[in-house]
Design a protein around this motif. Structure first.
Motif, PDB file in Angstrom:
ATOM      1  N   TYR A  66       0.841  -1.194   0.000  1.00  0.00           N
ATOM      2  CA  TYR A  66       0.000   0.000   0.000  1.00  0.00           C
ATOM      3  C   TYR A  66       0.878   1.247   0.000  1.00  0.00           C
ATOM      4  O   TYR A  66       2.060   1.205   0.347  1.00  0.00           O
ATOM      5  CB  TYR A  66      -0.940   0.016   1.213  1.00  0.00           C
ATOM      6  CG  TYR A  66      -0.246   0.252   2.537  1.00  0.00           C
ATOM      7  CD1 TYR A  66      -0.065   1.539   3.034  1.00  0.00           C
ATOM      8  CD2 TYR A  66       0.234  -0.815   3.288  1.00  0.00           C
ATOM      9  CE1 TYR A  66       0.573   1.756   4.238  1.00  0.00           C
ATOM     10  CE2 TYR A  66       0.878  -0.607   4.495  1.00  0.00           C
ATOM     11  CZ  TYR A  66       1.047   0.685   4.964  1.00  0.00           C
ATOM     12  OH  TYR A  66       1.689   0.899   6.151  1.00  0.00           O
ATOM     13  N   CYS A  73      -4.314   0.666  -1.967  1.00  0.00           N
ATOM     14  CA  CYS A  73      -3.929  -0.699  -1.635  1.00  0.00           C
ATOM     15  C   CYS A  73      -3.572  -1.459  -2.918  1.00  0.00           C
ATOM     16  O   CYS A  73      -4.208  -1.281  -3.959  1.00  0.00           O
ATOM     17  CB  CYS A  73      -5.064  -1.437  -0.930  1.00  0.00           C
ATOM     18  SG  CYS A  73      -5.601  -0.649   0.594  1.00  0.00           S
ATOM     19  N   GLU A 121      -9.611  -0.680   2.804  1.00  0.00           N
ATOM     20  CA  GLU A 121      -9.444  -0.707   1.358  1.00  0.00           C
ATOM     21  C   GLU A 121      -9.040   0.678   0.874  1.00  0.00           C
ATOM     22  O   GLU A 121      -8.999   1.643   1.646  1.00  0.00           O
ATOM     23  CB  GLU A 121     -10.750  -1.148   0.695  1.00  0.00           C
ATOM     24  CG  GLU A 121     -11.928  -0.261   1.062  1.00  0.00           C
ATOM     25  CD  GLU A 121     -13.258  -0.797   0.558  1.00  0.00           C
ATOM     26  OE1 GLU A 121     -14.233  -0.036   0.577  1.00  0.00           O
ATOM     27  OE2 GLU A 121     -13.307  -1.966   0.140  1.00  0.00           O
ATOM     28  N   SER A 122      -8.729   0.763  -0.413  1.00  0.00           N
ATOM     29  CA  SER A 122      -8.330   2.038  -0.997  1.00  0.00           C
ATOM     30  C   SER A 122      -9.439   3.071  -0.821  1.00  0.00           C
ATOM     31  O   SER A 122     -10.628   2.759  -0.881  1.00  0.00           O
ATOM     32  CB  SER A 122      -8.015   1.869  -2.481  1.00  0.00           C
ATOM     33  OG  SER A 122      -6.934   0.986  -2.675  1.00  0.00           O
TER      34      SER A 122
END
Length: 389
Positions: free
Chosen positions: A248, A282, A308-309
């Motif tokens: 990440y 991520c 998460e992103s």
């Protein structure tokens, strides 16, 4: 007193007893007290037995009058405001002053870290002998400093840093700290193939500015909040950082406001509030029969509850209790540091979830010989995700 009747004559114990008596008088306000003693042999040897000679010990106490401070004159404070010095004194004008109050004031002034040298002198008033004029002689430290550093590491790659500090903004004992660090990763091959190639390719896709990891911070510290306990301080920080990890990359900005209170020299309590804005990207983990890693931001899920992103905005309220038994706060070579913290995080957007975080940390420092020492750090924590309404 350490003296006892029928004990052996010991001049060291007599001098120690004299000092105890003198300290007690001076801590009651008799700053000019004098004590003398005389050892008188018994003329009548009624108690002489087993070749033992007996004596009487006479203490003569001359306490004088209790001393009051008539005036206070501060000399040498070129930058530091007089109010900073006055607020460190534990006595006031026209009140009886004790030796312990003068000693405490000296240590409080020294602990401001503003002066290289401090000298407190008393001079009797020519008319009122029980009144004294107090002179505080100060030699200030240079308030500004700058540090520049650099290096090379297997994890960080090429790194550089610069730090500027001003210890006495406006002469009011306000500390300013500005710092910046940057590094560029180089040694991907140390991860081994095929992970090294995957990590390198992900890294090179990023724009050049995003490949540079950084931390930029600006902080203010007000070490003594007047009107509160002298052991209470306020602090604030603005921080921006960029971190590129294997799975990440994250850019984060923080606003930190807090209050710290030193209960006793080793025990400190801190309460603070952070507002954090982070953008997280991520990557998918690389899986082979040899490497089996959490996918994407799985590690961040256990550490900071980011799944998460996306963009995350958190308001975090935290408190911590620390015990510091190290011989030096900045360059410890022996001792123990322990802290326990609790965080309550409120997600301010839909990407994140509220959570509680408990964390404990212990650092041990043990000297071996010469400049060699052992440093061990243990850290453990638990995140408890809370359901959002």
């Amino acid at each position: 007193l350490p003296l006892r009747a029928s004990s052996e004559l010991n001049y060291e114990i007599i001098e120690k007893s004299k000092k105890i008596l003198l300290d007690r008088l001076r801590n009651q306000g008799f700053l000019d007290a004098h004590i003398e003693y005389k050892i008188v042999p018994l003329i009548h040897n009624d108690k002489k037995e087993n070749n033992t000679s007996w004596y009487e010990l006479h203490f003569y106490l001359r306490p004088g009058k209790k001393i009051q401070i008539k005036t206070i004159t501060i000399i040498g404070n070129i930058l530091t405001h007089e109010s900073v010095v006055y607020n460190s004194l534990t006595f006031t004008l026209n009140s009886t002053v004790t030796q312990s109050q003068i000693d405490t004031s000296y240590h409080d002034l020294f602990n401001l870290n503003l002066f290289n040298d401090i000298d407190i002198q008393r001079y009797p008033d020519l008319i009122q002998k029980e009144k004294n004029h107090l002179y505080i002689f100060l030699r200030e430290q240079k308030p500004q400093s700058i540090e520049i550093g650099g290096g090379l590491g297997t994890e960080d790659g090429i790194r550089s840093s610069i730090k500027y500090e001003h210890a006495n903004i406006g002469g009011y004992d306000i500390k300013l700290s500005a710092r910046a660090t940057a590094n560029y990763k180089l040694f991907f091959f140390l991860y081994g193939e095929p992970l090294a190639s995957a990590a390198y390719n992900r890294f090179m896709v990023l724009p050049l500015a995003d490949r540079i990891e950084r931390e930029i911070g600006l902080g203010l510290n007000y070490p003594r909040v007047y009107g509160f306990s002298k052991n209470t301080s306020l602090f604030g920080d603005i921080v921006n950082l960029r971190n590129n990890a294997l799975f990440y990359s994250e850019e984060e900005s923080k606003l930190i406001l807090g209050l710290s209170h030193r209960v006793t020299p080793p025990i400190n309590i801190t309460v603070q509030n952070n507002v954090e804005l982070s953008n997280l990207q991520c990557f998918e983990a690389y899986h082979t029969t040899t490497y089996s890693f959490r996918e994407g931001c799985g590690w961040l899920t256990t550490v900071r509850n980011k799944l998460e992103s996306g963009s995350y905005i958190y308001d975090i309220v935290s408190s911590s209790l620390s015990f510091d038994f190290r011989n030096d706060r900045f360059f410890p070579s022996k001792g123990l540091f322990f802290s326990f913290s609790w965080q309550k995080a409120f997600s301010l957007n839909t990407a994140g979830a509220d959570y509680n975080k408990l964390e404990g940390m212990t650092n041990f420092y043990l000297p071996v010989f010469g400049p060699l020492q052992i440093a061990l750090s243990l850290k453990s924590g638990k995140i408890i995700t809370l359901p959002n309404d």
